[in-house]
Design an enzyme around this catalytic site. Structure first.
Site, PDB file in Angstrom:
ATOM      1  N   ASP A   1      -7.413 -59.775 -21.541  1.00  0.00           N
ATOM      2  CA  ASP A   1      -7.267 -58.323 -21.458  1.00  0.00           C
ATOM      3  C   ASP A   1      -6.640 -57.813 -22.751  1.00  0.00           C
ATOM      4  O   ASP A   1      -5.696 -58.395 -23.280  1.00  0.00           O
ATOM      5  CB  ASP A   1      -6.396 -57.924 -20.259  1.00  0.00           C
ATOM      6  CG  ASP A   1      -6.457 -56.422 -19.974  1.00  0.00           C
ATOM      7  OD1 ASP A   1      -7.374 -55.746 -20.495  1.00  0.00           O
ATOM      8  OD2 ASP A   1      -5.594 -55.928 -19.225  1.00  0.00           O
TER       9      ASP A   1
ATOM     10  N   HIS B   1       0.641 -56.115 -16.897  1.00  0.00           N
ATOM     11  CA  HIS B   1       0.009 -56.361 -15.603  1.00  0.00           C
ATOM     12  C   HIS B   1       1.070 -56.449 -14.508  1.00  0.00           C
ATOM     13  O   HIS B   1       2.022 -57.220 -14.619  1.00  0.00           O
ATOM     14  CB  HIS B   1      -0.803 -57.652 -15.635  1.00  0.00           C
ATOM     15  CG  HIS B   1      -1.975 -57.568 -16.562  1.00  0.00           C
ATOM     16  ND1 HIS B   1      -2.579 -58.679 -17.107  1.00  0.00           N
ATOM     17  CD2 HIS B   1      -2.667 -56.505 -17.042  1.00  0.00           C
ATOM     18  CE1 HIS B   1      -3.590 -58.307 -17.865  1.00  0.00           C
ATOM     19  NE2 HIS B   1      -3.656 -56.995 -17.851  1.00  0.00           N
TER      20      HIS B   1
ATOM     21  N   SER C   1       1.016 -59.471 -20.609  1.00  0.00           N
ATOM     22  CA  SER C   1       0.816 -59.993 -19.258  1.00  0.00           C
ATOM     23  C   SER C   1       1.813 -61.119 -19.044  1.00  0.00           C
ATOM     24  O   SER C   1       3.011 -60.915 -19.213  1.00  0.00           O
ATOM     25  CB  SER C   1      -0.635 -60.441 -19.071  1.00  0.00           C
ATOM     26  OG  SER C   1      -0.882 -60.829 -17.731  1.00  0.00           O
TER      27      SER C   1
END
Length: 335
Positions: A133, A41, A14
């Site tokens: 995540d 992401h 990310s």
């Protein structure tokens, strides 16, 4: 189950992930004998240059993943914006499954699909990123006999994701991004015993099915018997059910939230509501002041009432404004 080779590598990143992915890909050998799937992401409406960046970064060809593409050794497939990249047998699929912590593509979705489909053949890699995540998905990979590899948090531009992953799993190696390529090359060339690998848990199968099925009313089946969490989905305001005791929640529609992401979303909602309240107080104070001026010549008592209202609203607005600016200063961001 006979010995298997770990020929599926799934990597998630990310914030700060472009740098980490470039360093990883740069360190891979040209004859890397596994497929590398990458989820980072991305904003839904964006155009991703990541496949081109990674293709230029090292000797292994990189490309945007396409629906149904076969798992080929020595290839890097990158998740496109607004689609989950999932493993399905010996190929990959792209789905419009529900967002997870407001992300699509989501790292956990890719990791879970690999764990369900390929079990001990999988190596999961968590790189730089904020929040968490990938942590629960990496645990799913390990539970199914796969291996976990994590970027050293001290090397990551954002240590949140690596730290969250290490809090849940014992990683096979923890290294700077630039040293992960040789480590992965070694891992995927050593056969492992595939015996005694437990089957996917019911919760893992439910989570994986939701990512594959897409958004539809009732994505979480009524017979799933998931306990209520007492929390509300920030996306659709539906009740959230607890999927995992480590802090993973789903609403009936299928939106997924980790505990950390849910906390951040509620913080954002709270600040938005407070700013709206501040605007309302400012407007009410201004309107009361206008009414005071209009009525002071004709009705002194009414003018006094409007003046009191304006003063009360202005004082409340000032208190709320100071509080909101203090929140912004603590977060290091302007309102």
């Amino acid at each position: 189950m006979p010995a298997v080779r770990r020929d599926v590598v799934v990597a998630g990143a990310s914030a700060g992930g472009v740098e980490a992915l470039r360093a990883l890909v740069r360190s891979l050998p040209a004859d890397f004998p596994a497929t590398l799937l990458v989820t980072m992401h991305l904003a839904p409406g964006s155009r991703s240059a990541l496949p081109m960046i990674l293709d230029r970064a090292g000797p292994v060809p990189a490309m945007a993943a396409t629906h149904g593409a076969p798992l080929r050794p020595g290839r890097i497939y990158v998740a496109p914006p607004d689609h989950h990249l999932l493993v399905d047998g010996d190929s990959v699929i792209l789905t419009k499954g529900p967002t997870e912590s407001r992300h699509r593509p989501a790292i956990n979705a890719m990791f879970r699909s690999a764990a369900v489909t390929a079990g001990p053949r999988v190596v999961g890699v968590v790189l730089s990123g904020a929040l968490d995540d990938g942590a629960l998905g990496l645990r799913s990979i390990v539970d199914r006999g796969g291996a976990a590899v994590v970027q050293d948090p001290a090397d990551a531009l954002y240590a949140g994701m690596p730290e969250s992953a290490l809090a849940l799993v014992d990683a096979e190696c923890v290294l700077p991004a630039g040293e992960l390529g040789p480590a992965l090359d070694k891992i995927v060339r050593v056969p492992v015993d595939g015996a005694d690998v437990p089957p996917p848990s019911p919760a893992l199968l439910i989570e994986d099915r939701i990512a594959r099925d897409g958004v539809r009313l009732g994505s979480v089946a009524p017979d799933a018997a998931l306990p209520p969490s007492g929390f509300t989905c920030p996306d659709c305001q539906g009740a959230l059910m607890e999927v995992d005791a480590a802090g993973q929640y789903r609403c009936r529609i299928g939106h997924a939230w980790s505990a950390e992401a849910l906390l951040g979303a509620h913080d954002t909602e709270l600040q938005r509501a407070l700013w709206m309240a501040l605007r309302t107080l400012d407007e009410k104070a201004a309107l009361a002041e206008r009414l005071r001026k209009d009525s002071e010549r004709r009705h002194g008592m009414l003018a006094d009432r409007y003046a009191g209202t304006a003063k009360e609203c202005a004082a409340a607005a000032e208190t709320l404004r100071r509080f909101l600016f203090s929140l912004g200063a603590e977060a290091g961001a302007s309102p």
